[in-house]
Design an enzyme around this catalytic site. Sequence first.
Site, PDB file in Angstrom:
ATOM      1  N   ASN A 107      41.226  36.789  37.083  1.00  0.00           N
ATOM      2  CA  ASN A 107      40.247  37.916  37.008  1.00  0.00           C
ATOM      3  C   ASN A 107      39.174  37.673  37.665  1.00  0.00           C
ATOM      4  OD1 ASN A 107      39.424  40.637  36.057  1.00  0.00           O
ATOM      5  ND2 ASN A 107      38.264  39.466  34.323  1.00  0.00           N
ATOM      6  N   HIS A 109      34.869  38.262  37.247  1.00  0.00           N
ATOM      7  CA  HIS A 109      33.924  38.875  36.001  1.00  0.00           C
ATOM      8  C   HIS A 109      32.657  38.748  36.537  1.00  0.00           C
ATOM      9  CE1 HIS A 109      32.431  40.497  32.282  1.00  0.00           C
ATOM     10  NE2 HIS A 109      31.734  39.357  32.134  1.00  0.00           N
ATOM     11  N   SER A 136      32.377  34.927  37.909  1.00  0.00           N
ATOM     12  CA  SER A 136      33.257  33.956  37.609  1.00  0.00           C
ATOM     13  C   SER A 136      34.718  34.337  38.011  1.00  0.00           C
ATOM     14  CB  SER A 136      33.368  33.457  36.433  1.00  0.00           C
ATOM     15  OG  SER A 136      32.081  33.166  35.891  1.00  0.00           O
ATOM     16  N   ASP A 145      37.702  38.351  29.075  1.00  0.00           N
ATOM     17  CA  ASP A 145      36.735  37.708  29.917  1.00  0.00           C
ATOM     18  C   ASP A 145      36.805  36.371  29.445  1.00  0.00           C
ATOM     19  OD1 ASP A 145      36.435  40.162  31.401  1.00  0.00           O
ATOM     20  OD2 ASP A 145      34.934  40.622  30.193  1.00  0.00           O
TER      21      ASP A 145
HETATM   22  C1  GRF Z   1      32.963  44.028  40.630  1.00  0.00           C
HETATM   23  O1  GRF Z   1      31.641  43.615  40.557  1.00  0.00           O
HETATM   24  C2  GRF Z   1      34.015  43.026  39.632  1.00  0.00           C
HETATM   25  O2  GRF Z   1      33.269  41.615  39.282  1.00  0.00           O
HETATM   26  C3  GRF Z   1      34.081  43.843  38.347  1.00  0.00           C
HETATM   27  O3  GRF Z   1      34.293  45.143  38.772  1.00  0.00           O
HETATM   28  C4  GRF Z   1      33.718  45.209  40.107  1.00  0.00           C
HETATM   29  C5  GRF Z   1      34.754  45.767  41.026  1.00  0.00           C
HETATM   30  O4  GRF Z   1      34.309  46.127  42.451  1.00  0.00           O
HETATM   31  N1  GRF Z   1      34.995  43.285  37.707  1.00  0.00           N
HETATM   32  P1  GRF Z   1      35.539  46.129  43.508  1.00  0.00           P
HETATM   33  O5  GRF Z   1      36.598  47.385  42.627  1.00  0.00           O
HETATM   34  O6  GRF Z   1      36.281  45.276  43.730  1.00  0.00           O
HETATM   35  O7  GRF Z   1      34.678  46.933  44.335  1.00  0.00           O
END
Ligand code: GRF
Length: 220
Positions: A107, A109, A136, A145
């Site tokens: 994932n 985050h 991260s 997370d």
């Molecule tokens: C990113 O900022 C990611 O870290 C968070 O949600 C956002 C997703 O953006 N979990 P995308 O859909 O990859 O453009």
Amino acid sequence: MKNIVILISGRGSNMEAIVRACASQSWPARIAAVLSNRPDAPGLRFAASQGIPVGVVDHTQYSDRASFDAALAKAIDAHVPDLVVLAGFMRILTPEFVERYAGRMMNIHPSLLPSFPGLHTHRQALDAGVKVHGASVHFVTAALDHGPIVVQAAIEVTPEDTPQSLAERLLPCEHQIYPRAVRWFVEDRLRVHDGAVHVDPPEPQLLIGLSASTTEGDAA
Ligand code: GRF
């Protein structure tokens, strides 16, 4: 050749960065599918345009989390994944689902974990007055997370920053670190010891992003 299944819920810019890196860097892997829990996720259009199989498992069609997760696992497993990549996938997963993909689900985050899990991470960072913020990539464990950290990106926080400015400055860093983490996985280079992730042979697991302002003296 490793199979990667990417889960998205929206824009999919991290997914796009991974798809492009996989192709341009000739990873020993292929993007086997991009799946979304939202039929209208814009990222699905990009994936389909690249000839990648796409699918939707609409969470609103399931009465509870367990039945949704079971349907999602079935859709994922149809592509025989070596790695499941959560890229802006906005669903909390059941412990059974997480266990099914233990050690092979990542994932991203938008915080320097373990600080600021959950939603509104940029607001949380500003409220805490931290001077450094970041993103991260981690292996997914049952705690939200949480899990062994593969790579992080750090950016400076200034008094002028807003949640939006932090998100905007962080996104290009996310697009660098997530493909890097996935590449290490498909190259079989990640080892986890006592909760810490090591890359073999070593490569930097920290990206220092651009500072918000040009430092004095640079212009001289
Ligand atoms: C990113 O900022 C990611 O870290 C968070 O949600 C956002 C997703 O953006 N979990 P995308 O859909 O990859 O453009």
